[in-house]
Motif scaffolding. Structure first.
Motif, PDB file in Angstrom:
ATOM      1  N   CYS A  50       0.834  -1.210   0.000  1.00 34.48           N
ATOM      2  CA  CYS A  50       0.000   0.000   0.000  1.00 34.48           C
ATOM      3  C   CYS A  50       0.862   1.250   0.000  1.00 34.48           C
ATOM      4  CB  CYS A  50      -0.947   0.002   1.188  1.00 34.48           C
ATOM      5  SG  CYS A  50      -2.187  -1.302   1.137  1.00 34.48           S
ATOM      6  N   TYR A  51       1.943   1.232   0.792  1.00 27.47           N
ATOM      7  CA  TYR A  51       2.893   2.357   0.844  1.00 27.47           C
ATOM      8  C   TYR A  51       3.512   2.582  -0.534  1.00 27.47           C
ATOM      9  CZ  TYR A  51       7.470   4.531   1.537  1.00 27.47           C
ATOM     10  OH  TYR A  51       8.585   5.320   1.416  1.00 27.47           O
ATOM     11  N   ALA A  52       3.971   1.493  -1.172  1.00 29.84           N
ATOM     12  CA  ALA A  52       4.617   1.609  -2.482  1.00 29.84           C
ATOM     13  C   ALA A  52       3.649   2.185  -3.511  1.00 29.84           C
ATOM     14  CB  ALA A  52       5.141   0.251  -2.933  1.00 29.84           C
ATOM     15  N   ALA A  53       2.423   1.693  -3.520  1.00 26.00           N
ATOM     16  CA  ALA A  53       1.432   2.209  -4.461  1.00 26.00           C
ATOM     17  C   ALA A  53       1.173   3.692  -4.210  1.00 26.00           C
ATOM     18  CB  ALA A  53       0.137   1.413  -4.355  1.00 26.00           C
ATOM     19  N   ASN A  54       1.042   4.070  -2.962  1.00 27.79           N
ATOM     20  CA  ASN A  54       0.790   5.469  -2.615  1.00 27.79           C
ATOM     21  C   ASN A  54       1.964   6.361  -3.019  1.00 27.79           C
ATOM     22  OD1 ASN A  54      -0.788   7.570  -1.395  1.00 27.79           O
ATOM     23  ND2 ASN A  54       0.670   7.520   0.304  1.00 27.79           N
ATOM     24  N   LYS A  55       3.199   5.936  -2.715  1.00 28.02           N
ATOM     25  CA  LYS A  55       4.383   6.735  -3.065  1.00 28.02           C
ATOM     26  C   LYS A  55       4.560   6.842  -4.573  1.00 28.02           C
ATOM     27  CE  LYS A  55       7.328   8.184  -0.525  1.00 28.02           C
ATOM     28  NZ  LYS A  55       7.512   9.544  -0.025  1.00 28.02           N
ATOM     29  N   TYR A  56       4.063   5.852  -5.302  1.00 25.79           N
ATOM     30  CA  TYR A  56       4.163   5.875  -6.759  1.00 25.79           C
ATOM     31  C   TYR A  56       3.068   6.748  -7.380  1.00 25.79           C
ATOM     32  CZ  TYR A  56       5.046   4.224 -11.473  1.00 25.79           C
ATOM     33  OH  TYR A  56       5.345   4.163 -12.811  1.00 25.79           O
ATOM     34  N   GLY A  57       2.107   7.167  -6.560  1.00 21.68           N
ATOM     35  CA  GLY A  57       1.044   8.041  -7.044  1.00 21.68           C
ATOM     36  C   GLY A  57      -0.244   7.319  -7.379  1.00 21.68           C
ATOM     37  N   GLU A  58      -0.327   6.070  -6.966  1.00 27.04           N
ATOM     38  CA  GLU A  58      -1.529   5.284  -7.203  1.00 27.04           C
ATOM     39  C   GLU A  58      -2.345   5.199  -5.914  1.00 27.04           C
ATOM     40  OE1 GLU A  58      -2.679   4.054  -9.987  1.00 27.04           O
ATOM     41  OE2 GLU A  58      -0.958   4.645 -11.190  1.00 27.04           O
ATOM     42  N   ASN A  59      -3.557   4.703  -6.031  1.00 28.95           N
ATOM     43  CA  ASN A  59      -4.398   4.479  -4.869  1.00 28.95           C
ATOM     44  C   ASN A  59      -3.775   3.359  -4.025  1.00 28.95           C
ATOM     45  OD1 ASN A  59      -6.500   3.487  -3.141  1.00 28.95           O
ATOM     46  ND2 ASN A  59      -7.968   4.530  -4.447  1.00 28.95           N
ATOM     47  N   PRO A  60      -3.644   3.561  -2.720  1.00 29.86           N
ATOM     48  CA  PRO A  60      -3.048   2.514  -1.876  1.00 29.86           C
ATOM     49  C   PRO A  60      -3.787   1.182  -1.940  1.00 29.86           C
ATOM     50  CG  PRO A  60      -3.233   4.556  -0.652  1.00 29.86           C
ATOM     51  CD  PRO A  60      -3.942   4.767  -1.956  1.00 29.86           C
ATOM     52  N   CYS A  61      -5.067   1.205  -2.271  1.00 26.86           N
ATOM     53  CA  CYS A  61      -5.842  -0.034  -2.366  1.00 26.86           C
ATOM     54  C   CYS A  61      -5.471  -0.873  -3.583  1.00 26.86           C
ATOM     55  CB  CYS A  61      -7.333   0.280  -2.397  1.00 26.86           C
ATOM     56  SG  CYS A  61      -7.914   1.038  -0.870  1.00 26.86           S
ATOM     57  N   LEU A  62      -4.609  -0.352  -4.451  1.00 27.25           N
ATOM     58  CA  LEU A  62      -4.174  -1.107  -5.625  1.00 27.25           C
ATOM     59  C   LEU A  62      -3.541  -2.430  -5.210  1.00 27.25           C
ATOM     60  CD1 LEU A  62      -3.763  -1.052  -8.737  1.00 27.25           C
ATOM     61  CD2 LEU A  62      -1.506  -0.100  -8.279  1.00 27.25           C
ATOM     62  N   ALA A  63      -2.919  -2.464  -4.047  1.00 26.20           N
ATOM     63  CA  ALA A  63      -2.276  -3.687  -3.560  1.00 26.20           C
ATOM     64  C   ALA A  63      -3.289  -4.794  -3.280  1.00 26.20           C
ATOM     65  CB  ALA A  63      -1.478  -3.384  -2.295  1.00 26.20           C
ATOM     66  N   CYS A  64      -4.536  -4.440  -3.057  1.00 24.92           N
ATOM     67  CA  CYS A  64      -5.571  -5.425  -2.738  1.00 24.92           C
ATOM     68  C   CYS A  64      -6.317  -5.929  -3.972  1.00 24.92           C
ATOM     69  CB  CYS A  64      -6.567  -4.815  -1.757  1.00 24.92           C
ATOM     70  SG  CYS A  64      -5.805  -4.228  -0.244  1.00 24.92           S
ATOM     71  N   VAL A  65      -6.073  -5.322  -5.107  1.00 24.32           N
ATOM     72  CA  VAL A  65      -6.750  -5.699  -6.342  1.00 24.32           C
ATOM     73  C   VAL A  65      -5.947  -6.792  -7.042  1.00 24.32           C
ATOM     74  CG1 VAL A  65      -7.479  -4.845  -8.612  1.00 24.32           C
ATOM     75  CG2 VAL A  65      -7.673  -3.374  -6.607  1.00 24.32           C
ATOM     76  N   PRO A  66      -6.597  -7.892  -7.437  1.00 22.95           N
ATOM     77  CA  PRO A  66      -5.860  -8.930  -8.161  1.00 22.95           C
ATOM     78  C   PRO A  66      -5.211  -8.365  -9.427  1.00 22.95           C
ATOM     79  CG  PRO A  66      -8.012  -9.747  -7.516  1.00 22.95           C
ATOM     80  CD  PRO A  66      -7.996  -8.276  -7.218  1.00 22.95           C
ATOM     81  N   GLY A  67      -3.925  -8.558  -9.557  1.00 17.61           N
ATOM     82  CA  GLY A  67      -3.181  -8.046 -10.704  1.00 17.61           C
ATOM     83  C   GLY A  67      -2.751  -6.604 -10.560  1.00 17.61           C
TER      84      GLY A  67
END
Length: 116
Positions: A50-67
């Motif tokens: 979640c941290y990585a997705a957020n720091k990259y500028g994406e929604n932190p919930c991206l980590a919970c989405v398959p793929g």
């Protein structure tokens, strides 16, 4: 004679040059290069994703989405000009998931100047 075209070509965007000549700033198992990320990857892998997705500028919930992490890895490769394929992105995030998330977090921190 007509005026030359001076606008950006179709398909050109903010994703680097699409020339993939680079490599990741660290290896898949280079945890010692950033012990904070390594500790998070071992003990709290979902918050690290979640941290990585957020720091990259994406929604932190991206980590919970398959793929989601595979698509983020693909986008990172295209943005940073790192060599690889879509198949490799899917395989790495599926079978080496936590190590790959650690590497992606290290890459983001490296590119942002948080680590050297």
């Amino acid at each position: 004679m007509s005026n030359p075209v001076v606008t950006q070509q179709p398909g050109a965007g903010p994703y680097g040059t699409n020339v993939q000549t680079g490599d990741w700033s660290s290896g898949l198992c280079s945890c010692c290069s950033d012990l904070l990320v390594c500790a998070f990857g071992c003990f709290c892998p979902f918050p690290l994703a979640c941290y990585a997705a957020n720091k990259y500028g994406e929604n932190p919930c991206l980590a919970c989405v398959p793929g989601g992490m595979a698509s983020m890895r693909t986008h990172m490769r295209l943005t940073y000009g790192i060599q690889g394929t879509l198949c490799n992105d899917a395989l790495m995030t599926t079978f080496c998931g936590w190590c790959e998330i650690c590497r992606m977090a290290r890459e983001i921190r490296f590119r942002n100047g948080d680590i050297s």
